[in-house]
Design an enzyme around this catalytic site. Structure first.
Site: not given
Ligand SMILES: Nc1ncnc2c1ncn2[C@@H]1O[C@H](COP(=O)(O)OP(=O)(O)OP(=O)(O)O)[C@@H](O)[C@H]1O
Length: 356
Positions: A57, A60, A62-63, A79, A175
């Site tokens: 769904i 990012g 890192y994830s 995540k 962030d």
């Molecule tokens: N709890 C959730 N419910 C629905 N969608 C989610 C949820 N958590 C994350 N997402 C989706 O996943 C995307 C990436 O999540 P997140 O920012 O936590 O990842 P990240 O790897 O930390 O990203 P970044 O590159 O910003 O550090 C969000 O923008 C959103 O679209």
């Protein structure tokens, strides 16, 4: 902080529970209840909750985020951090912070998987409308109404106020951006992604760049288009860098434009600079024509649009984006201004009680 992770209690009865609608939740073997109703899962549980990672769904830097099901009607988001020793530290830091946070406008942690070496995953409440950046995107089928945009700004300010002013020690998110703001079906929002967050004293410390060539490889936090120029110059993370990111989000809410334009790579703060200077010079008293030029054209047929409220939002953004951090408002000052100038918002003020 590690005490949050050591207070683990094995609880056999926790493997079958019910959600708010009395639906039976998936029975997972080996899960463990930890404090605040958060569950520690095994990797087998994680595979079963996500049906072997069948629905991605989001993703990012890192994830990757997968849909998980705790019951037929109770969805969650898993995540999964990219497996590496360095990113394991990011996972641990996000986990420890989320274990301490409970706020209506901060994404809720439901559980986690931790192999104690290099892999980790967070089970989060699921926000069905995705992130704010996608919702504001010109290609989004639905236009986010003005009324919801001011409510979102207000709710994000409340989430920031909570981590800055009600938590001890304080937390700097690090962030703040529209893709880290998630929306539910009523367009209420929750702040997510605490992977860059700094806690307490560490948030004020400038990363060392002098001792050895290795220590020069400091991981800078933030995202293009949102990063506080003062942080870029000094490396000092402070609450005011979150306020700067919030200012950019408010510009996105008003203009409907991305923080960095996909076509020309232009930053919204640069496009908005002449208007912001005029607001700061004239103390918010700018002409309607200029406001309309900056406003998201898709709002022209929105009955809830009020140009005085647009001016208030732009005034708030201008102060949040001031180059000197000490001249930027605190989150509670932002909330006060919004409530004073947009009285309808006062109905949705969240209680100030600390949950920590
Ligand atoms: N709890 C959730 N419910 C629905 N969608 C989610 C949820 N958590 C994350 N997402 C989706 O996943 C995307 C990436 O999540 P997140 O920012 O936590 O990842 P990240 O790897 O930390 O990203 P970044 O590159 O910003 O550090 C969000 O923008 C959103 O679209």
């Amino acid at each position: 902080m590690s005490c949050f992770l050591t207070c683990v209690r094995f609880d056999d009865s926790s493997t079958t529970t019910t959600d708010n609608n009395n639906n039976k939740l998936t029975t997972v073997t080996g899960s463990v209840s930890v404090s605040n109703g958060v569950t520690s899962y095994t990797w087998d549980d994680v595979e079963s909750l996500t049906s072997n990672f069948s629905t991605l769904i989001g993703s990012g830097g890192y994830s990757r985020i997968y849909l998980a099901r705790l019951s037929s009607s109770y969805k969650a988001a898993l995540k999964v951090h990219v497996s590496s020793h360095r990113l394991y530290q990011v996972f641990r830091s996000e986990l420890e912070i989320l274990l301490r946070l409970q706020h209506p406008h901060i994404v809720k942690l439901l559980g986690y998987f931790d192999d104690s070496e290099e892999s980790g995953a967070l089970l989060l409440e699921y926000l069905p409308q995705g992130n704010l950046q996608e919702k504001l995107n010109r290609n989004s089928k639905q236009v986010l109404p003005w009324r919801n945009r001011i409510a979102i700004a207000f709710q994000v300010a409340q989430a920031i106020e909570h981590i800055h002013e009600n938590c001890s020690p304080q937390i700097v998110h690090g962030d703040i951006k529209s893709s880290n703001i998630l929306l539910d079906n009523d367009f209420n929002c929750k702040l997510c992604d605490f992977g860059s967050a700094k806690v307490g004293f560490s948030s004020m410390v400038q990363p060392s760049t002098t001792t050895s060539p290795r220590s020069k490889q400091v991981r800078m936090i933030g995202s293009p288009g949102y990063t506080d120029p003062h942080y870029l110059r000094t490396g000092i993370a402070s609450k005011k860098m979150d306020i700067y990111g919030f200012g950019v989000v408010v510009l996105e809410l008003v203009s409907g434009k991305d923080a960095v334009s996909a076509e020309r790579g232009e930053m919204l703060v640069h496009t908005a600079a002449p208007l912001i200077h005029e607001i700061l010079d004239s103390n918010s008293d700018i002409g309607e024509e200029k406001v309309r030029q900056f406003l998201d054209p898709r709002l022209s047929r929105d009955n809830s649009l009020d140009l005085e409220e647009v001016k208030t939002m732009l005034g708030v953004a201008a102060f949040c984006l001031r180059s000197s951090p000490s001249l930027r408002p605190s989150a509670s000052q932002v909330i006060k201004t919004l409530v004073q100038k947009i009285p309808s918002l006062s109905f949705s003020v969240v209680g100030k009680k600390s949950d920590i």
